[in-house]
Design an enzyme around this catalytic site. Structure first.
Site, PDB file in Angstrom:
ATOM      1  CE  LYS A 180      33.061 124.859 -18.038  1.00 24.07           C
ATOM      2  NZ  LYS A 180      34.406 124.885 -19.118  1.00 24.07           N
ATOM      3  CD  GLU A 256      35.070 110.138 -21.324  1.00 27.91           C
ATOM      4  OE1 GLU A 256      35.503 109.289 -20.442  1.00 27.91           O
ATOM      5  OE2 GLU A 256      34.022 110.442 -21.871  1.00 27.91           O
ATOM      6  CB  CYS A 290      39.307 109.479 -21.260  1.00 30.34           C
ATOM      7  SG  CYS A 290      38.084 109.342 -22.642  1.00 30.34           S
ATOM      8  CD  GLU A 388      43.022 109.411 -17.038  1.00 33.20           C
ATOM      9  OE1 GLU A 388      42.289 108.825 -18.055  1.00 33.20           O
ATOM     10  OE2 GLU A 388      42.123 110.251 -16.269  1.00 33.20           O
TER      11      GLU A 388
END
Length: 486
Positions: A180, A256, A290, A388
């Site tokens: 997906k 992750e 990331c 973040e």
């Protein structure tokens, strides 16, 4: 879209070796984040479509797992060759839907293809063991077998490489997959699916579900007992939800998740090298990775010098459409991403931070641009220290001692990547061992490679991708005990 091979641009999903529309006929638009132009339409699939893909993968798994490791490796290698043969078209599609500069897009295609090549070779190295027995009449053996049907949910920031990094080891191990892709970037997934089909994977081995409503599809992937493994890259919030949902069927998971990467510069560092590394670690993909440096900690002795050089380096960055060869910084993925960056910067400014460069939106293209920014005079309570950023903003904090730097760096729930620059090798060993992160870059701002394990600790995830360890995520260990041997 002007492609050498127009067949790569698909408007249908891929289930059981066929290119199909959604069962209910729904579709959604894919837009270019640079100017919000419509690139194409793809099926908006549901839980029902997802069930069909899972069933197809289950049926194909019996066939695919019976292939020898050499046969699987040969098909993976052919796929690798096709990815490299079409690198420019794949990069063009990637830039169109994601916005990253075309040279970075080409780099991502090559990086993604490298995982296919690596795991094609690892397919031949799935070894079991003969264990010295505890009894004279017994022999003990372990086998490694494919876990079964794998669900892969991938992000928009690396729409090519995050797929190959997940499904290449799964396929090498003998698993089949249901992918997906992110709703912002489905075209890259479909394009590499075209090449996988050409490479010769049996029908049902690879299935690609496109959707603009990920919750029902995600629910089916996590609840369906046929799926035995889920691999996800994305936010910690969503990762926790998926992990919880997988608990009902006790699936194996690889996650992750988010990061809050520190970038530490000690006073004995080569400042010019540190600035170069900082630019690479911070501004690649416009800060939307990331492992991007999120917090800069610079020893007070060199704080001013580093901040000035960092600012000058940012002034040299070229901003604009990803299709321009000179562009180094492109748009953010959408308006929501810009709003988040704007919120974090404004919070810091209201609490006393200073702007050396940038600090605002840019009136360019679609408006999805935020000016590359350097913030100084920061304090720990500012929100930008804890969230973040996922944008082109470099907040620079100061520190006095090695112990303080390590404590500041570790003061987060995240533990994906960290970076630091220095020359004292005793200090380098101490800091490297003390940092609570799954990956540490020392005197470098780039650490990703298919040869090394990628992954984090704490709330940054579970499991590793890439390297010799990556294929283990898709294998089960079976123990055989032979008795009656006299």
């Amino acid at each position: 879209m002007d492609l050498r091979n127009p067949d790569l641009l698909r408007d249908k999903a891929y289930i059981n070796g066929k290119w199909v529309n959604a069962l209910d006929g729904k579709s959604f638009q894919v837009k270019n984040p640079y100017d919000n132009s419509i690139i194409g339409n793809v099926p908006d699939m549901s839980a029902g479509d997802t069930k069909l893909a899972i069933t197809a993968a289950e049926k194909a798994q019996k066939t695919w797992s019976s292939y020898t490791s050499g046969e699987r490796a040969s098909i993976l290698k052919r796929w690798h060759e096709l990815l490299l043969l079409h690198v420019k078209d794949l990069a063009f599609i990637l830039t169109a839907e994601q916005g990253k500069p075309i040279q970075e897009a080409i780099g991502e295609i090559r990086y993604g293809a490298a995982f296919v090549e690596w795991f094609a070779e690892e397919a031949r190295r799935i070894y079991g063991d003969v264990i010295p027995s505890h009894s004279k009449d017994k022999r003990l053996i372990t086998l490694k077998q494919p876990i079964g049907v794998v669900a892969a949910i991938t992000p928009w920031n690396f729409p090519n490489a995050m797929i190959t990094r997940k499904i290449a080891p799964a396929l090498a191990a003998g698993c089949t997959v249901v992918i997906k892709p992110a709703e912002d970037t489905p075209l890259s997934a479909l394009a590499i699916g075209v090449l996988a089909e050409q490479a010769g994977f049996p029908q049902g081995t690879i299935n690609i579900i496109t959707t603009n409503d990920p919750a029902p599809v995600g629910n089916e992937l996590t609840a369906n007992p046929i799926v035995r493994k889920l691999s996800f890259t994305g936010s910690t919030k969503v990762g926790k939800l998926l992990m919880s949902q997988c608990g009902n069927t006790v699936k194996k998971v690889s996650l992750e998740l988010g990061g809050n990467a520190p970038f530490i510069v000690f006073k004995d560092a080569d400042i010019d090298a540190a600035v170069s590394g900082a630019i690479a670690a911070k501004f690649r993909n416009t800060g939307q990775t990331c492992v991007c440096a999120n917090r800069f900690y610079v020893q007070e002795d060199i704080y001013t010098a580093f901040s000035e050089k960092m600012t000058e380096a940012i002034k040299q960055q070229k901003i604009g459409s990803g299709f321009l060869e000179t562009t180094q910084i492109g748009p953010l993925i959408n308006d929501a991403a810009v709003n988040k960056v704007e919120r974090l910067v404004n919070d810091a400014l209201l609490k006393g931070a200073a702007t050396k460069i940038g600090g605002s939106r840019m009136d360019l293209g679609s408006g999805n641009f935020y000016a590359p920014t350097v913030l100084t005079n920061l304090t720990p309570e500012m929100t930008i220290n804890h969230e973040e950023i996922f944008g082109p903003v470099a907040p620079i904090f100061s520190f006095k001692t090695e112990e303080e730097a390590v404590a500041l760096a570790n003061n987060t729930n995240y533990g994906l990547a960290a970076y630091f620059y220095g020359r004292d090798y005793a200090m380098i060993w101490r800091v490297a061992e003390a940092l609570e992160y799954g990956m540490v870059g020392i005197n470098t701002g780039r650490l990703s490679t298919p040869l090394a394990p990628f992954g984090g600790i704490k709330e940054s995830g579970i499991g590793r991708e890439g390297s010799k360890y990556g294929i283990d995520e898709y294998l089960e260990i079976k123990y055989l005990c032979f008795g009656g041997i006299e």
